[in-house]
Design an enzyme around this catalytic site. Sequence first.
Site, PDB file in Angstrom:
ATOM      1  N   CYS A 185       4.715  -2.733  -3.196  1.00 27.20           N
ATOM      2  CA  CYS A 185       3.614  -3.620  -2.784  1.00 27.20           C
ATOM      3  C   CYS A 185       3.409  -4.794  -3.748  1.00 27.20           C
ATOM      4  O   CYS A 185       3.149  -5.926  -3.310  1.00 27.20           O
ATOM      5  CB  CYS A 185       2.332  -2.817  -2.637  1.00 27.20           C
ATOM      6  SG  CYS A 185       2.162  -1.472  -3.802  1.00 27.20           S
TER       7      CYS A 185
ATOM      8  N   HIS B  96      -4.076  -5.787  -4.047  1.00 28.27           N
ATOM      9  CA  HIS B  96      -3.577  -5.911  -5.415  1.00 28.27           C
ATOM     10  C   HIS B  96      -3.731  -7.367  -5.868  1.00 28.27           C
ATOM     11  O   HIS B  96      -3.525  -8.298  -5.076  1.00 28.27           O
ATOM     12  CB  HIS B  96      -2.082  -5.565  -5.490  1.00 28.27           C
ATOM     13  CG  HIS B  96      -1.763  -4.119  -5.249  1.00 28.27           C
ATOM     14  ND1 HIS B  96      -2.711  -3.130  -5.125  1.00 28.27           N
ATOM     15  CD2 HIS B  96      -0.553  -3.501  -5.142  1.00 28.27           C
ATOM     16  CE1 HIS B  96      -2.096  -1.965  -4.935  1.00 28.27           C
ATOM     17  NE2 HIS B  96      -0.800  -2.159  -4.934  1.00 28.27           N
TER      18      HIS B  96
END
Length: 345
Positions: A130, A242
């Site tokens: 990710c 994130h």
Amino acid sequence: MGYKVAVVGATGNVGREMLDILAERGFPADEVVALASRRSVGTEVSFGDKTLKIKALENYDFSDTDICLMSAGGDVSKEWSPKIGRQGCVVIDNSSAFRYDSDVPLIVPEVNADAVKGFTKKNIIANPNCSTAQLVVALKPLHDLATIKRVVVATYQSVSGAGKDAMDELFSQTRAVFVSDPVEAKKFPKRIAFNVIPHIDVFMEDGYTKEEWKVMVETKKILDPKIKLTCTAVRVPVFISHSEAVNVEFEKPITVEEATEALRAAPGVLVVDKREPGGYITPYEAAGEDATYVSRIREDATVENGLSFWCVSDNLRKGAALNAVQIAEVLVNRKLLLPKSQKAA
Ligand SMILES: NC(=O)c1ccc[n+]([C@@H]2O[C@H](COP(=O)([O-])OP(=O)(O)OC[C@H]3O[C@@H](n4cnc5c(N)ncnc54)[C@H](OP(=O)(O)O)[C@@H]3O)[C@@H](O)[C@H]2O)c1
């Protein structure tokens, strides 16, 4: 006649998001099947305005399925992806099990969609970590413009990156702090509520963690093997998205204005960069969105041709499920895969 798609890990964070994204984007599927472990058989998950009943992966025959979106961890993938591929079903795998295999393309469609065609060797395509996915989406237009020499990145990764149990742990620890209960850490090595943890995945011999190593190796495989990259990966008490503080050194001169213009024109990137309080994107705002947001673009005058920026994206979407569905769309749109039902007709 459309495709038959199976989602493995359909009860998980990423699997549920995959089902939502397939429905939202109107993926040309005649049938979508939701698979998970035996524990979840019969559980219902949403797919658009329908509900699907979970079936067990271990009893499933993939011989009439075209695409398998696999999101059940590395061990399940190692055991199942090669078998599924041999049944003529293309696996798009979210785990790290095949990312570093030279016979498996590692794809972020905005960056290296052309590499998809290598999938036929094993019928497996890997989705990156990710943190890598959002990073390379932002780096690609800058690399095209001024050739990246070196990247220094610190990640601020949400707990959803560690699965649904990790989200529950942040919730229960936060609650425990408020009601003065003992705080229990199971999923994370230290308490995550009101804390940050500079450790994701296992430690390697050189002192880096595997998560940091993945960002380095995957950026090279997807973008350019000549790029030098060092990473510090940190878990933060955020549920979704994130963030990354990125510092880049280029071969050629590049101004903030040129970088901003290239990023604004790049697919998948949204620049939000007003130099005022709140004039940047935070993880809370990126959750549920498809874009990779770039903010705080500024010159780093301590090196020649240096820039720093802040980059935020929803790890369950661009970092996992959206990227996987985009890869499936590349297969379909470039006619690299025809539905088995059409071939049989
Ligand atoms: N979260 C992220 O940001 C992110 C980003 C990139 C990649 N990934 C990768 O995506 C994968 C899934 O992550 P996640 O966050 O969705 O995890 P998760 O929320 O913990 O879900 C795991 C899923 O895997 C299924 N599963 C576990 N063991 C299985 C088995 N033996 N057979 C079939 N299904 C099984 C689970 O089914 P049950 O409910 O039946 O146990 C569940 O559906 C991992 O490989 C992860 O590394 C995650």
